[in-house]
Design a protein around this motif. Structure first.
Motif, PDB file in Angstrom:
ATOM      1  N   ARG A   9      33.951   0.588  -2.709  1.00  0.00           N
ATOM      2  CA  ARG A   9      33.419   0.691  -1.341  1.00  0.00           C
ATOM      3  C   ARG A   9      32.047   1.358  -1.322  1.00  0.00           C
TER       4      ARG A   9
ATOM      5  N   GLN B  29      29.768  -1.391  -2.132  1.00  0.00           N
ATOM      6  CA  GLN B  29      29.736  -2.290  -0.985  1.00  0.00           C
ATOM      7  C   GLN B  29      28.835  -1.741   0.123  1.00  0.00           C
TER       8      GLN B  29
ATOM      9  N   GLY C   6      35.212  -4.931  -2.042  1.00  0.00           N
ATOM     10  CA  GLY C   6      34.013  -5.465  -2.670  1.00  0.00           C
ATOM     11  C   GLY C   6      34.150  -5.865  -4.127  1.00  0.00           C
TER      12      GLY C   6
END
Length: 281
Positions: free
Chosen positions: A82, A85, A148
């Motif tokens: 994350r 991402q 992601g």
């Protein structure tokens, strides 16, 4: 073009000196927040990844791997993904969503045995009951995708399910490492055992799986990931006794379930769909 890759070790590991201490930890979440030289905290990992993202302009991929199995620290794994991402999204916004904006891929190297872990202890999507397999185990992959992770490398190693048990001795295999129960005095089930690395999680008494089940679960994991559109790499061990022809055949079969828009160039145009690697044991 040579890709610059940053490898983040988010795995849960133990050595012989720490084995007794780790066996006393009953709650997987307690292991996740430990801070030591082998298993850094999530905050430490996220800080390291963030620093590399900001400082290394040639970085094109973050690879999540480790001495043990990264999915045993799923909360740390997802936090790292994350972070990347969020960085990608920030880059897009700063560059007015231009297609030329640098996007950093997240790749996971795994043994593919996360379907055999009784309680990953990270997601409310998994069945809260203390059973051997999560009721909706494919949600593990959906969580990875949502965070992601777009590419995974899975160590299937061999096409023979019983040969896999001999080579890897997974803890979900009756004849290899044993899945411990509360009655064994170790506070729960041993999630899986690769290269001698074990971890424990809270669980009710759970019988060990039958021989060959670990390999079956890895195949299921690969097919589920492929169906969901992930870029899946299958690796095998380069040993004389491994039937490479059969391994290639099985790999092609597992990857053939890819969505139609993903199939072109994934399997058909490659002479080998398995990446063969040395086996050091």
């Amino acid at each position: 073009e040579m890709k610059s890759t940053f490898t983040s070790a988010a795995s849960a590991t133990s050595n012989k000196d720490d084995e007794n201490d780790n066996s006393k930890i009953k709650n997987t979440k307690q292991m996740h927040i430990q801070e030591d030289s082998i298993q850094p905290s999530i905050a430490t990992l996220v800080d390291q990844v963030s620093s590399h993202l900001e400082e290394n302009l040639d970085l094109h991929e973050v690879c999540i791997a480790g001495e043990g199995e990264p999915t045993l620290r799923m909360d740390a794994l997802l936090a790292i993904a994350r972070t990347v991402q969020s960085f990608n999204q920030q880059q897009q916004q700063e560059n007015n969503d231009q297609q030329s904006t640098r996007q950093i891929n997240v790749r996971l190297i795994t043994n593919g045995l996360c379907y055999s872990i009784p309680d990953l202890g990270y997601s409310n999507k998994n069945n809260p009951n203390k059973i051997l397999l999560p009721k909706l185990r494919y949600t593990i992959l959906r969580d990875l995708i949502d965070a992601g992770v777009s590419r995974i490398s899975v160590a299937l190693n061999t096409a023979n399910r019983h040969e896999y048990d001999v080579l890897m001795q997974p803890a979900c295999y009756t004849g290899g490492g044993m899945i411990l129960t509360d009655d064994d005095g170790n506070g729960g089930a041993s999630a899986n055992n690769i290269n001698g690395n074990t971890t424990s999680s809270s669980s009710s008494s759970v019988p060990p799986m039958m021989p060959g089940t670990a390999h079956d679960l890895i195949c299921e994991f690969i097919m589920d990931a492929t169906k969901l559109g992930m870029d899946v790499e299958i690796t095998g061990v380069d040993r004389p006794e491994i039937d490479k022809v059969e391994m290639e055949r099985l790999a092609r079969l597992l990857l053939s379930v890819a969505p139609k828009d993903k199939k072109k160039g994934r399997v058909g145009q490659r002479r080998s769909v398995v990446r063969w690697r040395p086996y050091f044991f």
